[in-house]
Design a protein around this motif. Structure first.
Motif, PDB file in Angstrom:
ATOM      1  N   GLY A 187     -30.982 -59.823 -45.199  1.00  0.00           N
ATOM      2  CA  GLY A 187     -30.809 -59.076 -46.451  1.00  0.00           C
ATOM      3  C   GLY A 187     -31.868 -58.016 -46.610  1.00  0.00           C
ATOM      4  O   GLY A 187     -32.464 -57.853 -47.673  1.00  0.00           O
ATOM      5  N   GLY A 188     -32.142 -57.274 -45.532  1.00  0.00           N
ATOM      6  CA  GLY A 188     -32.947 -56.051 -45.642  1.00  0.00           C
ATOM      7  C   GLY A 188     -32.021 -54.954 -46.149  1.00  0.00           C
ATOM      8  O   GLY A 188     -30.903 -55.222 -46.613  1.00  0.00           O
ATOM      9  N   GLN A 189     -32.482 -53.703 -46.018  1.00  0.00           N
ATOM     10  CA  GLN A 189     -31.648 -52.616 -46.561  1.00  0.00           C
ATOM     11  C   GLN A 189     -30.267 -52.584 -45.910  1.00  0.00           C
ATOM     12  O   GLN A 189     -29.280 -52.204 -46.526  1.00  0.00           O
ATOM     13  N   GLY A 190     -30.183 -52.978 -44.623  1.00  0.00           N
ATOM     14  CA  GLY A 190     -28.910 -52.952 -43.900  1.00  0.00           C
ATOM     15  C   GLY A 190     -27.924 -53.944 -44.507  1.00  0.00           C
ATOM     16  O   GLY A 190     -26.804 -53.585 -44.888  1.00  0.00           O
ATOM     17  N   GLY A 191     -28.350 -55.196 -44.619  1.00  0.00           N
ATOM     18  CA  GLY A 191     -27.473 -56.223 -45.181  1.00  0.00           C
ATOM     19  C   GLY A 191     -27.086 -55.881 -46.610  1.00  0.00           C
ATOM     20  O   GLY A 191     -25.943 -56.090 -47.033  1.00  0.00           O
ATOM     21  N   ALA A 308     -27.471 -58.574 -39.488  1.00  0.00           N
ATOM     22  CA  ALA A 308     -28.208 -57.413 -40.024  1.00  0.00           C
ATOM     23  C   ALA A 308     -29.676 -57.802 -40.052  1.00  0.00           C
ATOM     24  O   ALA A 308     -30.361 -57.656 -41.059  1.00  0.00           O
ATOM     25  N   THR A 309     -30.108 -58.318 -38.929  1.00  0.00           N
ATOM     26  CA  THR A 309     -31.419 -58.946 -38.852  1.00  0.00           C
ATOM     27  C   THR A 309     -32.515 -57.959 -38.466  1.00  0.00           C
ATOM     28  O   THR A 309     -33.663 -58.350 -38.277  1.00  0.00           O
ATOM     29  N   GLY A 310     -32.154 -56.698 -38.308  1.00  0.00           N
ATOM     30  CA  GLY A 310     -33.175 -55.669 -38.136  1.00  0.00           C
ATOM     31  C   GLY A 310     -33.502 -55.348 -36.694  1.00  0.00           C
ATOM     32  O   GLY A 310     -33.722 -56.243 -35.888  1.00  0.00           O
ATOM     33  N   ASN A 354     -45.625 -45.151 -34.018  1.00  0.00           N
ATOM     34  CA  ASN A 354     -45.747 -45.090 -35.478  1.00  0.00           C
ATOM     35  C   ASN A 354     -46.676 -46.142 -36.075  1.00  0.00           C
ATOM     36  O   ASN A 354     -47.618 -45.815 -36.792  1.00  0.00           O
ATOM     37  N   SER A 355     -46.381 -47.420 -35.783  1.00  0.00           N
ATOM     38  CA  SER A 355     -47.160 -48.483 -36.427  1.00  0.00           C
ATOM     39  C   SER A 355     -48.610 -48.382 -36.004  1.00  0.00           C
ATOM     40  O   SER A 355     -49.520 -48.553 -36.830  1.00  0.00           O
ATOM     41  N   ALA A 356     -48.850 -48.111 -34.711  1.00  0.00           N
ATOM     42  CA  ALA A 356     -50.224 -48.022 -34.210  1.00  0.00           C
ATOM     43  C   ALA A 356     -50.995 -46.957 -34.983  1.00  0.00           C
ATOM     44  O   ALA A 356     -52.121 -47.190 -35.440  1.00  0.00           O
ATOM     45  N   HIS A 574     -25.236 -54.767 -37.644  1.00  0.00           N
ATOM     46  CA  HIS A 574     -25.406 -53.676 -38.609  1.00  0.00           C
ATOM     47  C   HIS A 574     -26.893 -53.402 -38.779  1.00  0.00           C
ATOM     48  O   HIS A 574     -27.709 -54.320 -38.710  1.00  0.00           O
ATOM     49  N   GLY A 575     -27.253 -52.160 -39.005  1.00  0.00           N
ATOM     50  CA  GLY A 575     -28.659 -51.840 -39.238  1.00  0.00           C
ATOM     51  C   GLY A 575     -28.934 -50.383 -38.961  1.00  0.00           C
ATOM     52  O   GLY A 575     -28.055 -49.534 -39.085  1.00  0.00           O
ATOM     53  N   GLY A 576     -30.161 -50.120 -38.550  1.00  0.00           N
ATOM     54  CA  GLY A 576     -30.578 -48.736 -38.324  1.00  0.00           C
ATOM     55  C   GLY A 576     -31.408 -48.241 -39.493  1.00  0.00           C
ATOM     56  O   GLY A 576     -31.725 -49.001 -40.419  1.00  0.00           O
ATOM     57  N   ASN A 577     -31.755 -46.967 -39.452  1.00  0.00           N
ATOM     58  CA  ASN A 577     -32.557 -46.433 -40.563  1.00  0.00           C
ATOM     59  C   ASN A 577     -31.675 -46.260 -41.802  1.00  0.00           C
ATOM     60  O   ASN A 577     -30.472 -46.544 -41.776  1.00  0.00           O
ATOM     61  N   LEU A 578     -32.279 -45.799 -42.881  1.00  0.00           N
ATOM     62  CA  LEU A 578     -31.530 -45.773 -44.143  1.00  0.00           C
ATOM     63  C   LEU A 578     -30.316 -44.857 -44.065  1.00  0.00           C
ATOM     64  O   LEU A 578     -29.266 -45.155 -44.642  1.00  0.00           O
TER      65      LEU A 578
HETATM   66  C1  LIG Z   1     -43.628 -49.665 -39.657  1.00  0.00           C
HETATM   67  C2  LIG Z   1     -42.206 -49.281 -39.837  1.00  0.00           C
HETATM   68  C3  LIG Z   1     -41.872 -48.089 -40.484  1.00  0.00           C
HETATM   69  C4  LIG Z   1     -40.557 -47.722 -40.670  1.00  0.00           C
HETATM   70  N1  LIG Z   1     -40.246 -46.582 -41.352  1.00  0.00           N
HETATM   71  C5  LIG Z   1     -38.953 -46.274 -41.601  1.00  0.00           C
HETATM   72  C6  LIG Z   1     -38.567 -45.154 -42.388  1.00  0.00           C
HETATM   73  O1  LIG Z   1     -39.390 -44.381 -42.826  1.00  0.00           O
HETATM   74  N2  LIG Z   1     -37.260 -44.924 -42.630  1.00  0.00           N
HETATM   75  C7  LIG Z   1     -36.318 -45.767 -42.171  1.00  0.00           C
HETATM   76  O2  LIG Z   1     -35.150 -45.538 -42.456  1.00  0.00           O
HETATM   77  N3  LIG Z   1     -36.641 -46.807 -41.392  1.00  0.00           N
HETATM   78  C8  LIG Z   1     -37.919 -47.086 -41.099  1.00  0.00           C
HETATM   79  N4  LIG Z   1     -38.244 -48.155 -40.326  1.00  0.00           N
HETATM   80  C9  LIG Z   1     -37.231 -48.878 -39.661  1.00  0.00           C
HETATM   81  C10 LIG Z   1     -36.952 -50.053 -40.543  1.00  0.00           C
HETATM   82  O3  LIG Z   1     -37.218 -51.233 -39.827  1.00  0.00           O
HETATM   83  C11 LIG Z   1     -35.590 -50.064 -40.927  1.00  0.00           C
HETATM   84  O4  LIG Z   1     -35.131 -48.887 -41.487  1.00  0.00           O
HETATM   85  C12 LIG Z   1     -35.260 -51.163 -41.893  1.00  0.00           C
HETATM   86  O5  LIG Z   1     -36.216 -52.130 -42.091  1.00  0.00           O
HETATM   87  C13 LIG Z   1     -34.060 -51.711 -41.285  1.00  0.00           C
HETATM   88  O6  LIG Z   1     -33.441 -52.492 -42.221  1.00  0.00           O
HETATM   89  P1  LIG Z   1     -32.626 -53.698 -41.731  1.00  0.00           P
HETATM   90  O7  LIG Z   1     -32.010 -54.289 -42.940  1.00  0.00           O
HETATM   91  O8  LIG Z   1     -31.742 -53.318 -40.618  1.00  0.00           O
HETATM   92  O9  LIG Z   1     -33.720 -54.684 -41.116  1.00  0.00           O
HETATM   93  P2  LIG Z   1     -34.930 -55.425 -41.812  1.00  0.00           P
HETATM   94  O10 LIG Z   1     -35.484 -54.678 -42.940  1.00  0.00           O
HETATM   95  O11 LIG Z   1     -35.844 -55.829 -40.703  1.00  0.00           O
HETATM   96  O12 LIG Z   1     -34.243 -56.714 -42.423  1.00  0.00           O
HETATM   97  C14 LIG Z   1     -33.783 -57.783 -41.646  1.00  0.00           C
HETATM   98  C15 LIG Z   1     -33.870 -59.024 -42.489  1.00  0.00           C
HETATM   99  O13 LIG Z   1     -33.296 -60.102 -41.791  1.00  0.00           O
HETATM  100  C16 LIG Z   1     -33.965 -61.270 -42.199  1.00  0.00           C
HETATM  101  N5  LIG Z   1     -33.680 -62.324 -41.238  1.00  0.00           N
HETATM  102  C17 LIG Z   1     -33.863 -62.295 -39.889  1.00  0.00           C
HETATM  103  N6  LIG Z   1     -33.432 -63.444 -39.341  1.00  0.00           N
HETATM  104  C18 LIG Z   1     -32.966 -64.210 -40.346  1.00  0.00           C
HETATM  105  C19 LIG Z   1     -32.391 -65.509 -40.405  1.00  0.00           C
HETATM  106  N7  LIG Z   1     -32.217 -66.252 -39.325  1.00  0.00           N
HETATM  107  N8  LIG Z   1     -32.014 -65.991 -41.608  1.00  0.00           N
HETATM  108  C20 LIG Z   1     -32.191 -65.251 -42.721  1.00  0.00           C
HETATM  109  N9  LIG Z   1     -32.724 -64.014 -42.721  1.00  0.00           N
HETATM  110  C21 LIG Z   1     -33.114 -63.510 -41.554  1.00  0.00           C
HETATM  111  C22 LIG Z   1     -35.413 -60.857 -42.256  1.00  0.00           C
HETATM  112  O14 LIG Z   1     -36.176 -61.696 -43.069  1.00  0.00           O
HETATM  113  C23 LIG Z   1     -35.297 -59.435 -42.807  1.00  0.00           C
HETATM  114  O15 LIG Z   1     -35.486 -59.383 -44.185  1.00  0.00           O
HETATM  115  C24 LIG Z   1     -39.558 -48.550 -40.154  1.00  0.00           C
HETATM  116  C25 LIG Z   1     -39.893 -49.731 -39.490  1.00  0.00           C
HETATM  117  C26 LIG Z   1     -41.200 -50.112 -39.334  1.00  0.00           C
HETATM  118  C27 LIG Z   1     -41.534 -51.380 -38.617  1.00  0.00           C
END
Ligand SMILES: Cc1cc2nc3c(=O)[nH]c(=O)nc-3n(C[C@H](O)[C@H](O)[C@H](O)COP(=O)(O)OP(=O)(O)OC[C@H]3O[C@@H](n4cnc5c(N)ncnc54)[C@H](O)[C@@H]3O)c2cc1C
Length: 613
Positions: A187-191, A308-310, A354-356, A574-578
Motif C-alpha cells: 500500500g505505497g503510492q502504487g497500491g 505493488a511491493t515497490g 541518488n540515495s548515496a 504495479h508500481g514505478g514512479n508517481l
Molecule cells: C530515496 C528514494 C527517492 C525516491 N524519489 C522518488 C521521486 O522523487 N519520485 C518518484 O516518483 N519516485 C521516487 N522514488 C521511487 C519510489 O520508490 C517510488 O516512486 C515509490 O516508493 C514507489 O511506490 P510503490 O508503491 O511502488 O512502492 P513502495 O512505496 O516501496 O511501497 C511498497 C509497499 O509494499 C509494502 N509491502 C512489501 N511487502 C509486503 C508484504 N509482504 N505485505 C504487506 N506489505 C508489503 C511495503 O511496506 C511498502 O509500503 C524514490 C525512491 C527512493 C528509495
C-alpha cells in the motif's frame, strides 16, 4: 471572402488543386484506416504504416501493453485482434497540426467493448507513430462528472443506511464474509493509486500493507528526503495536488497526502497487515493469500493478485568479507535513520547514486566526516536543468499555462515509442551538458566518474532500462566537487573492525557504513511471497531489453511485466514512479475490471521470459 483568409503555412494545394492541410491529411488517413479495419482487411491497414513505424497499444486492441513495429507488426497484431476488437469511430479531437513531413493529431475511437483515445503522427501519408489506449469500458463507466453519485438519498426510506453505515458494513464484510476480487499487496503510492482506480470501477479490492499508516513507505526513508520529481509530474489519479503544494514534496508531506487520499478515496486499506504467502489454486481459478492482521492469520481468496511491493523495496545488500566483525553501525540506505546519531563521526557511504548523494549531503550538514565510495560511473543531472530542459515542456507551470495538462503530458509521453525514445532524449542531455559544462568539469576534476547513459540518452532512459545509475543533483554534487564530501573510487575489498578497505588497499576509517547499493528486481517479491518457481515463470520485472548495463536484450518493446498480463495467470505487477503509477494504473484497472465482469480479454503478444531476475 474565403480567398482573403490566410491559410496556415502547412496548408498547400495537392496536384488536383484541393487544399491540403493537417486536418485533411489526418481525416483522410483515419477514414482509410477505419475502412480497412471495418472491412477486416489487416493488409490494407498495415500498408498505411511507414516502413519505420511504431504502433503502441495500451490495452485497447491487445489486452496487453504492446508496441509493434512497421507494417509487418501492424498486420500481425490486426490479424490476431481485428475480429473481436471491432474498432471504429476514429476521429480527430483537436485541430491537427504540422507539415506534410510530420502531421500530429489527437484521436478518439471505439472498440466493441470500450472507448479509446490516442495520438497519431503521420510522415507524408503514412503513419509513423500511433498510440491507442483504452479509456473506459462501455457499460462500466466510472461514477464521476455527469455520472457522479448523488450522495444524498432524497425521499423517505425506513431502511435507509447512511454513507458511514455502508462504509462500516463493507469494512465488516469484505475479506471476512465476502471475498475481494483483487488483493493488492503493498500500500505505497502504487497500491493506493491502483486501489483508487479499482474503487471507481466498483471492483472489490483489499490493499494489504505491513506498515501502520498509508504513506509510511515514504515516512520511513531517510529524513532529508524530498521527491526529486516536481509536483506536476506527481499528481495522483482524480485528486491533483493543490496550487500551493511545494515543487518538491518533502517525504513526510507526501506521506500525509497519501494517507488523506486513502481515506477520501474510500479504499479498503488493511494496514499493519503482512501478506505472508500466496498460492494459485488452478482449479478454483483463485489465489489463496494468507495475511497476518492483528496477530491472526486471515486467508483471502481473490481472483486476481497484484504485487505493488515497490521496485525500491527489496534492498540489494552486498556480502563483503569482514562485515560481521565491523564494530560501527552498518545498514542499507533504506534503513538509514538520518544523520543525527553520527555528528562528528566518520561515515563511509558505498554507492554513488541518488540515495548515496542525499545521505552523504545530510551527514555532511550534520557535521559528520563523509566519504562516498564510487565503483562505477554515475549520471548526474542538475535538478534545475532537468526541470527546465527535460521536463519543462510537459510537466511545469509553463506547460500547464500552454494547455499541457498532466493528463495530456502523460499521453504525449506515452505516444513516444520506447524504441526511439532515446533519440528524443539525446538532444536534451546534450543541451544540459553544454549548459552545465563547468559543473561537470569540476566534478570530473574532483575524480568523479560521470556518464550520460550508454548512448548519452540520460536519466529517463536509465530509469526505464535499469531503474538506477543516476543522481538528480539538488546540492550534493557541489560538496563532492569542492571536496567537502570526500570521494574514493573502486570496489570494496573488505571491512575491518573500524574501516572499509578498497581493492587498491586504500583504508577508510569508519564509524558508520551505509550500503547505498540499490534494490533488486520486483520478481524477488514473487519468490518470497509465492514461490521461486512462479518467480522464474514470470521472469525479470522492469527494463526494456535495451542490451545496456543491467538491461540485457533481446528487445522487449515495453517494460517487462509491468501493468500487463504475466506468464502466471492472474498475477500482476504495479508500481514505478508517481507518473507511471498514475498513468498505468488506469490500464491495469481496466484489465482487471474486464475480467471481473467477464468481458473476454484475449491477450495478444504475451511477453516471453528471457531473464529470471
Ligand atoms: C530515496 C528514494 C527517492 C525516491 N524519489 C522518488 C521521486 O522523487 N519520485 C518518484 O516518483 N519516485 C521516487 N522514488 C521511487 C519510489 O520508490 C517510488 O516512486 C515509490 O516508493 C514507489 O511506490 P510503490 O508503491 O511502488 O512502492 P513502495 O512505496 O516501496 O511501497 C511498497 C509497499 O509494499 C509494502 N509491502 C512489501 N511487502 C509486503 C508484504 N509482504 N505485505 C504487506 N506489505 C508489503 C511495503 O511496506 C511498502 O509500503 C524514490 C525512491 C527512493 C528509495
Amino acid at each position: 471572402m474565403t480567398e482573403t483568409l490566410e491559410r496556415p503555412a502547412s496548408d498547400m494545394r495537392t496536384e488536383n488543386g484541393a487544399v491540403d492541410s493537417p486536418a485533411r491529411r489526418v481525416a483522410a488517413w483515419l477514414s482509410d484506416f477505419e475502412s480497412a479495419l471495418t472491412a477486416g482487411d489487416a493488409e490494407a491497414a498495415a500498408v498505411m504504416f511507414d516502413a519505420d513505424s511504431y504502433w503502441r497499444d495500451l490495452v485497447a486492441f491487445t489486452w496487453n501493453i504492446k508496441t509493434v513495429e512497421g507494417p509487418d507488426g501492424a498486420r500481425d497484431m490486426l490479424a490476431a485482434t481485428l475480429e473481436h476488437v471491432a474498432p471504429h469511430g476514429f476521429v480527430a479531437t483537436e485541430e491537427p497540426t504540422g507539415t506534410p513531413d510530420l502531421t500530429e493529431a489527437w484521436i478518439e475511437f471505439q472498440t466493441q467493448v470500450g472507448r479509446g483515445r490516442g495520438h497519431l503522427r503521420l510522415k507524408g501519408d503514412k503513419a509513423w507513430t500511433l498510440l491507442t489506449t483504452l479509456d473506459e469500458l462501455k457499460g462500466y463507466e466510472e461514477s464521476k462528472s455527469q455520472r457522479r453519485p448523488m450522495g444524498a438519498q432524497h425521499g423517505a426510506d425506513k431502511n435507509r443506511k447512511t454513507w458511514l453505515e455502508k462504509r462500516e458494513q463493507e469494512a465488516r464484510e469484505l475479506g471476512h464474509t465476502t471475498q475481494p476480487y483483487v488483493v493488492i499487496v503493498g500500500g505505497g503510492q502504487g497500491g493506493i493509486a491502483l486501489g483508487a482506480r479499482l474503487r471507481q470501477l466498483d471492483v472489490p479490492t483489499i490493499i494489504v500493507e505491513r506498515n501502520e499508516r498509508p504513506g509510511d513507505s515514504w515516512r520511513k526513508r531517510y529524513k532529508s528526503l524530498c521527491l526529486h520529481d516536481p509536483v506536476w509530474y506527481d499528481h495522483l489519479p482524480y485528486i491533483d495536488f493543490p496550487p500551493n503544494w511545494p515543487v518538491f514534496s518533502p517525504k513526510d508531506k507526501i506521506g500525509d497526502w497519501l494517507e488523506m487520499y486513502t481515506k477520501v478515496m474510500e479504499l479498503t486499506y488493511w494496514s499493519s497487515t503482512e501478506a505472508k504467502s500466496a498460492k494459485y489454486d488452478e482449479d478454483a481459478g483463485e489465489w489463496i493469500v494468507v495475511v497476518e492482521r492483528d496477530g491472526a492469520d486471515i486467508t483471502l481468496r481473490p481472483k486476481q493478485l497484484v504485487l505493488a511491493t515497490g521496485m525500491s523495496g527489496k534492498p540489494n545488500i552486498p556480502s563483503i568479507t569482514g562485515m560481521s566483525g565491523f564494530m560501527g553501525d552498518q545498514h542499507h540506505s533504506s534503513q538509514h535513520p538520518g544523520p543525527d546519531a553520527y555528528v562528528g563521526q566518520k561515515a563511509v557511504v558505498i554507492g554513488s547514486n541518488n540515495s548515496a548523494h542525499d545521505i552523504c549531503a545530510a551527514l555532511w550538514e550534520a557535521g559528520a566526516d563523509v566519504t562516498m565510495v564510487q565503483r562505477s560511473s554515475t549520471h548526474i543531472v542538475r535538478s534545475d536543468s532537468l526541470m527546465d530542459l527535460g521536463l519543462g515542456d510537459l510537466y511545469s507551470e509553463r506547460a500547464v499555462a500552454s494547455g499541457v495538462t498532466t493528463n495530456k503530458a502523460d499521453m504525449i509521453f506515452a505516444s513516444l515509442p520506447y524504441r526511439i525514445l532515446h533519440e528524443f532524449q539525446i538532444p536534451v542531455y546534450n543541451a544540459i551538458r553544454e549548459r552545465d559544462a563547468d559543473f561537470y568539469k569540476r566534478l570530473e576534476a574532483a575524480g568523479f566518474q560521470l556518464d550520460y547513459g550508454e548512448d548519452d540518452s540520460g536519466l529517463f532512459m536509465k530509469y526505464l532500462r535499469r531503474g538506477s545509475g543516476y543522481y538528480i543533483d539538488v546540492g550534493a554534487s557541489e560538496l563532492v566537487a569542492n571536496g567537502d564530501i570526500k570521494l574514493a573510487s573502486g570496489s570494496v575489498e573488505k571491512l575491518t573492525e573500524h574501516s572499509v578497505v578498497l581493492s587498491d588497499g586504500t583504508e577508510l576509517p569508519a564509524d558508520l557504513v551505509v550500503y547505498a547499493t540499490g534494490y533488486g528486481s520486483m520478481n524477488g517479491w514473487a519468490a518470497d511471497l509465492i514461490s521461486q518457481e512462479v518467480a522464474d515463470k514470470v521472469g525479470k520485472v522492469w527494463g526494456l531489453g535495451s542490451d545496456t548495463t543491467k538491461d540485457p536484450g533481446p528487445w522487449e518493446g515495453e517494460q517487462r511485466n509491468m501493468w500487463k498480463p504475466t506468464q502466471q495467470e492472474a498475477l500482476w505487477f504495479h508500481g514505478g514512479n508517481l507518473h507511471q503509477s498514475r498513468h498505468y494504473s488506469l490500464y491495469l484497472a481496466l484489465q482487471l475490471k474486464a475480467r471481473q465482469v467477464g468481458i473476454p480479454t484475449p491477450v495478444y503478444g504475451l511477453q516471453e521470459v528471457h531473464h529470471l531476475s
